[in-house]
Enzyme design. Structure first.
Site, short mmCIF file in Angstrom:
data_model
loop_
_atom_site.label_atom_id
_atom_site.label_comp_id
_atom_site.label_asym_id
_atom_site.label_seq_id
_atom_site.Cartn_x
_atom_site.Cartn_y
_atom_site.Cartn_z
N GLY A 48 0.83 -1.20 0.00
CA GLY A 48 0.00 0.00 0.00
C GLY A 48 0.87 1.24 0.00
O GLY A 48 2.03 1.19 0.39
N GLN A 53 2.95 9.96 1.41
CA GLN A 53 4.23 9.26 1.46
C GLN A 53 5.13 9.60 0.27
O GLN A 53 6.31 9.25 0.26
CB GLN A 53 4.01 7.74 1.48
CG GLN A 53 3.41 7.24 2.78
CD GLN A 53 3.31 5.72 2.78
OE1 GLN A 53 2.34 5.18 2.26
NE2 GLN A 53 4.29 5.05 3.32
N CYS A 90 6.10 -0.01 7.47
CA CYS A 90 5.70 1.16 6.68
C CYS A 90 6.89 1.58 5.83
O CYS A 90 8.01 1.68 6.33
CB CYS A 90 5.29 2.29 7.62
SG CYS A 90 4.79 3.78 6.75
N LEU A 91 6.63 1.85 4.55
CA LEU A 91 7.72 2.27 3.66
C LEU A 91 8.36 3.58 4.15
O LEU A 91 9.51 3.85 3.85
CB LEU A 91 7.20 2.44 2.23
CG LEU A 91 6.82 1.16 1.47
CD1 LEU A 91 6.15 1.51 0.15
CD2 LEU A 91 8.03 0.27 1.23
N HIS A 132 -4.40 1.26 7.33
CA HIS A 132 -3.05 1.84 7.47
C HIS A 132 -2.89 3.05 6.54
O HIS A 132 -2.40 4.11 6.94
CB HIS A 132 -2.02 0.75 7.13
CG HIS A 132 -0.59 1.20 7.15
ND1 HIS A 132 0.35 0.64 7.99
CD2 HIS A 132 0.08 2.14 6.42
CE1 HIS A 132 1.52 1.23 7.78
NE2 HIS A 132 1.39 2.13 6.82
N GLU A 133 -3.35 2.90 5.29
CA GLU A 133 -3.19 3.99 4.32
C GLU A 133 -4.08 5.19 4.66
O GLU A 133 -3.68 6.34 4.50
CB GLU A 133 -3.47 3.50 2.89
CG GLU A 133 -2.58 2.37 2.40
CD GLU A 133 -1.10 2.57 2.71
OE1 GLU A 133 -0.62 3.71 2.69
OE2 GLU A 133 -0.43 1.57 2.99
N HIS A 136 -2.49 7.33 7.07
CA HIS A 136 -1.53 8.28 6.47
C HIS A 136 -2.25 9.57 6.06
O HIS A 136 -1.70 10.66 6.20
CB HIS A 136 -0.85 7.68 5.24
CG HIS A 136 0.35 6.82 5.57
ND1 HIS A 136 1.45 7.31 6.22
CD2 HIS A 136 0.59 5.51 5.33
CE1 HIS A 136 2.34 6.33 6.36
NE2 HIS A 136 1.84 5.22 5.84
ZN ZN Z 1 2.75 3.40 5.86
#
Ligand code: ZN
Length: 174
Positions: A48, A53, A90-91, A132-133, A136
């Site tokens: 995701g 991000q 998380c990226l 999760h997204e 963000h």
């Molecule tokens: Zn993340």
């Protein structure tokens, strides 16, 4: 827009702590951005990715939890039930994993990349990643879910992340 023009923003970048703006009208630019985000997510072996991000503070996310690619605009959770707890990465916070408790099943109301209304139910990993997204978009990160003890342990890791800036990163996650 090319994938190479999009760069993942890391913990400490103020854009990750800014609430994303609602998209008023889905344009060709948004469609291109969503496609680029999807490519970057796949290239990064993520499941995701949210627009903040990549430094864009708009309500756009892409999700691919193994059962198809979702490109969502202004996604909103209208119903939740059950509980699941997963260790999430998380990226934007590479190398950090936190157990996060979330709803097991959710109903999502969103627009698709053409601006058409989309309502669907998601469960398991897909539901987890969408939550999760959406976090963000609301400026929330997995580190916010860590317990006090876990946060102390994370502090070192995060400090070294801050130092390393944008150079170091490990693959995985959302
Ligand atoms: Zn993340």
């Amino acid at each position: 827009m090319k994938t190479t023009e999009l760069k993942i923003r890391y913990f400490g970048d103020s854009v990750l702590r800014k609430r994303a703006a609602k998209v008023e009208l889905v344009t060709e630019e948004h469609r291109e951005l969503l496609s680029c985000m999807a490519r970057l997510m796949h290239d990064s072996k993520g499941v995701g990715l949210a627009a903040p991000q990549v430094g864009i503070s708009e309500c756009l996310i892409v999700v691919d939890a193994g059962n198809g690619l979702y490109k969502l605009v202004n996604p909103k959770i209208t119903r939740r039930r059950g509980v699941q707890t997963n260790e999430e990465g998380c990226l934007s916070v590479p190398g950090v994993f936190v157990n996060v408790r979330r709803a097991k099943v959710i109903v999502v109301e969103s627009l698709d990349h053409n601006g058409e209304s989309l309502v669907f139910e998601a469960q398991g990993l897909l539901a987890c990643v969408i939550q999760h997204e959406i976090d963000h978009l609301n400026a929330k990160l997995i580190t916010d879910y860590a317990s006090v003890v876990a946060r102390l342990k994370l502090r070192k890791r995060i400090a070294s992340l801050r130092k390393a800036g944008h150079e170091k990163r490990l693959p995985q996650s959302t």
